[in-house]
Design an enzyme around this catalytic site. Structure first.
Site, PDB file in Angstrom:
ATOM      1  N   TYR A   1       0.913  -1.168  -0.368  1.00  0.00           N
ATOM      2  CA  TYR A   1      -0.254  -0.271   0.037  1.00  0.00           C
ATOM      3  C   TYR A   1       0.696   1.028  -0.048  1.00  0.00           C
ATOM      4  O   TYR A   1       0.780   2.544  -0.452  1.00  0.00           O
ATOM      5  CB  TYR A   1      -0.260   0.148   1.538  1.00  0.00           C
ATOM      6  CG  TYR A   1      -1.506   1.243   1.213  1.00  0.00           C
ATOM      7  CD1 TYR A   1      -2.473   1.499   1.252  1.00  0.00           C
ATOM      8  CD2 TYR A   1      -1.309   1.798   2.490  1.00  0.00           C
ATOM      9  CE1 TYR A   1      -3.658   3.030   0.703  1.00  0.00           C
ATOM     10  CE2 TYR A   1      -2.114   3.124   2.433  1.00  0.00           C
ATOM     11  CZ  TYR A   1      -3.280   3.781   2.410  1.00  0.00           C
ATOM     12  OH  TYR A   1      -4.327   4.412   2.440  1.00  0.00           O
TER      13      TYR A   1
HETATM   14  P1  NAP Z   1     -13.004   3.665   2.038  1.00  0.00           P
HETATM   15  O1  NAP Z   1     -14.475   4.020   3.146  1.00  0.00           O
HETATM   16  O2  NAP Z   1     -12.481   2.369   1.963  1.00  0.00           O
HETATM   17  O3  NAP Z   1     -13.669   4.054   0.360  1.00  0.00           O
HETATM   18  C1  NAP Z   1     -12.995   3.728  -0.902  1.00  0.00           C
HETATM   19  C2  NAP Z   1     -13.720   3.987  -2.181  1.00  0.00           C
HETATM   20  O4  NAP Z   1     -12.853   3.490  -3.344  1.00  0.00           O
HETATM   21  C3  NAP Z   1     -15.340   3.038  -1.770  1.00  0.00           C
HETATM   22  O5  NAP Z   1     -16.175   3.552  -2.323  1.00  0.00           O
HETATM   23  C4  NAP Z   1     -15.018   1.983  -3.060  1.00  0.00           C
HETATM   24  O6  NAP Z   1     -16.688   1.678  -3.177  1.00  0.00           O
HETATM   25  C5  NAP Z   1     -14.069   2.800  -3.948  1.00  0.00           C
HETATM   26  N1  NAP Z   1     -12.814   2.217  -4.875  1.00  0.00           N
HETATM   27  C6  NAP Z   1     -12.889   0.729  -4.763  1.00  0.00           C
HETATM   28  N2  NAP Z   1     -12.698   0.420  -5.584  1.00  0.00           N
HETATM   29  C7  NAP Z   1     -12.743   0.489  -6.370  1.00  0.00           C
HETATM   30  C8  NAP Z   1     -12.859   0.406  -8.049  1.00  0.00           C
HETATM   31  N3  NAP Z   1     -12.026  -0.341  -8.815  1.00  0.00           N
HETATM   32  N4  NAP Z   1     -13.450   1.175  -8.842  1.00  0.00           N
HETATM   33  C9  NAP Z   1     -13.890   2.836  -7.790  1.00  0.00           C
HETATM   34  N5  NAP Z   1     -14.121   2.688  -6.905  1.00  0.00           N
HETATM   35  C10 NAP Z   1     -13.519   2.327  -5.811  1.00  0.00           C
HETATM   36  O7  NAP Z   1     -11.992   4.465   2.423  1.00  0.00           O
HETATM   37  P2  NAP Z   1     -11.417   5.713   3.608  1.00  0.00           P
HETATM   38  O8  NAP Z   1     -12.140   5.562   4.675  1.00  0.00           O
HETATM   39  O9  NAP Z   1     -12.687   7.363   3.358  1.00  0.00           O
HETATM   40  O10 NAP Z   1     -10.039   6.240   2.240  1.00  0.00           O
HETATM   41  C11 NAP Z   1     -10.055   7.348   1.773  1.00  0.00           C
HETATM   42  C12 NAP Z   1      -8.548   7.470   1.544  1.00  0.00           C
HETATM   43  O11 NAP Z   1      -7.630   7.960   2.293  1.00  0.00           O
HETATM   44  C13 NAP Z   1      -8.414   6.338   0.509  1.00  0.00           C
HETATM   45  O12 NAP Z   1      -7.887   6.833  -0.490  1.00  0.00           O
HETATM   46  C14 NAP Z   1      -7.315   5.349   1.614  1.00  0.00           C
HETATM   47  O13 NAP Z   1      -6.287   4.667   1.047  1.00  0.00           O
HETATM   48  C15 NAP Z   1      -6.509   6.869   2.778  1.00  0.00           C
HETATM   49  N6  NAP Z   1      -5.987   7.062   3.270  1.00  0.00           N
HETATM   50  C16 NAP Z   1      -6.343   5.951   4.770  1.00  0.00           C
HETATM   51  C17 NAP Z   1      -6.148   5.932   5.938  1.00  0.00           C
HETATM   52  C18 NAP Z   1      -6.832   5.331   7.145  1.00  0.00           C
HETATM   53  O14 NAP Z   1      -6.121   5.138   8.535  1.00  0.00           O
HETATM   54  N7  NAP Z   1      -7.625   4.106   6.572  1.00  0.00           N
HETATM   55  C19 NAP Z   1      -5.247   7.091   5.977  1.00  0.00           C
HETATM   56  C20 NAP Z   1      -4.633   7.765   4.748  1.00  0.00           C
HETATM   57  C21 NAP Z   1      -4.798   7.921   4.076  1.00  0.00           C
HETATM   58  P3  NAP Z   1     -17.426   1.069  -3.338  1.00  0.00           P
HETATM   59  O15 NAP Z   1     -18.195   1.832  -2.406  1.00  0.00           O
HETATM   60  O16 NAP Z   1     -17.950   0.534  -4.090  1.00  0.00           O
HETATM   61  O17 NAP Z   1     -16.641  -0.560  -2.049  1.00  0.00           O
END
Ligand code: NAP
Length: 216
Positions: free
Chosen positions: A131
């Protein structure tokens, strides 16, 4: 300004689309991957477009029609393997950058990970390293474009209610931030052109989001 939210159905994405729709000078176009996800956005009065990040660049580019800015807040999430990390967090992000270039949509905001440096790759546990590698190279490509980019590096995301208070700077102490506050940070970034060409880490803190972004 019309903003294409890539990953609109995600947790940050849903907050962001709502905030954009509630704002005065912006409207959202929600990029979702299933038609049945559209009702939430329709109720907010936001346009939707159904595109999968595994589609080709030409198909992804169709979502950019009528758009002034793109926010990438999609992610493969913790429940899939390194195959999807490569396909979504790396190749999906790269294709949205290429689509922005091809479509002439110059404003691009990347939601990256907290630390995407080479040192962070070396220091990551093996399950997390793919990642960090994906985020590292997506950020790296974006920096090498002529797009008006901003790269946001949030700390660990929580589902706490947003406080509206953050700490944002090139380097901050590792910490948590509510997803709602990340959405607020993105909105302020879209509103502030002086964030173009910058990148910053952001965690929960004591400064209002607007002040924190304005003072970057
Ligand atoms: P999330 O809730 O997991 O949402 C990810 C979205 O990406 C979902 O809507 C998902 O679609 C979509 N997605 C996945 N595969 C896809 C595909 N093939 N085509 C189109 N869309 C797709 O993420 P979040 O928690 O809001 O995080 C937002 C961002 O912050 C991400 O980029 C993550 O990497 C980043 N981030 C996360 C953390 C952490 O602590 N988790 C920290 C820093 C940054 P579906 O709804 O259809 O599944």
């Amino acid at each position: 300004m019309k903003v294409l939210v890539v990953g609109a159905n995600g947790q940050v994405g849903k907050h962001l689309v709502k905030m954009i729709q509630d704002s005065e000078h912006m409207e959202a176009k929600a990029m979702i991957r299933k038609e049945e996800q559209a009702s939430y956005f329709n109720e907010l009065g936001a346009e939707t477009v159904v595109v999968d990040l595994e589609d080709d660049i030409e198909t992804i580019s169709q979502a950019y029609e009528g758009v002034d800015a793109v926010v990438f807040t999609a992610g493969s999430g913790p429940n899939t393997g390194p195959d999807k990390t490569v396909l979504i967090d790396l190749d999906g992000a790269v294709k949205t950058i290429e689509a922005a270039k091809q479509s002439g949509v110059n404003r691009y905001i990347m939601i990256s990970s907290f630390d995407t440096t080479r040192e962070a790759i070396q220091g990551a546990p093996s399950s997390f390293a793919p990642y960090v590698v994906a985020k590292h190279y997506a950020d790296d490509l974006l920096r090498r474009t002529n797009l008006n980019y901003t790269i946001i590096h949030p700390g660990m995301l929580t589902n706490d209610e947003g406080s509206g208070q953050v700490e944002a700077s090139e380097k901050v102490e590792r910490g948590e931030i509510a997803r709602e506050d990340v959405a607020g940070v993105i909105l302020s970034t879209l509103e502030n052109e002086s964030t173009i060409g910058k990148e910053f880490q952001v965690v929960g803190g004591t400064q209002s989001i607007k002040e924190a972004i304005d003072s970057l």
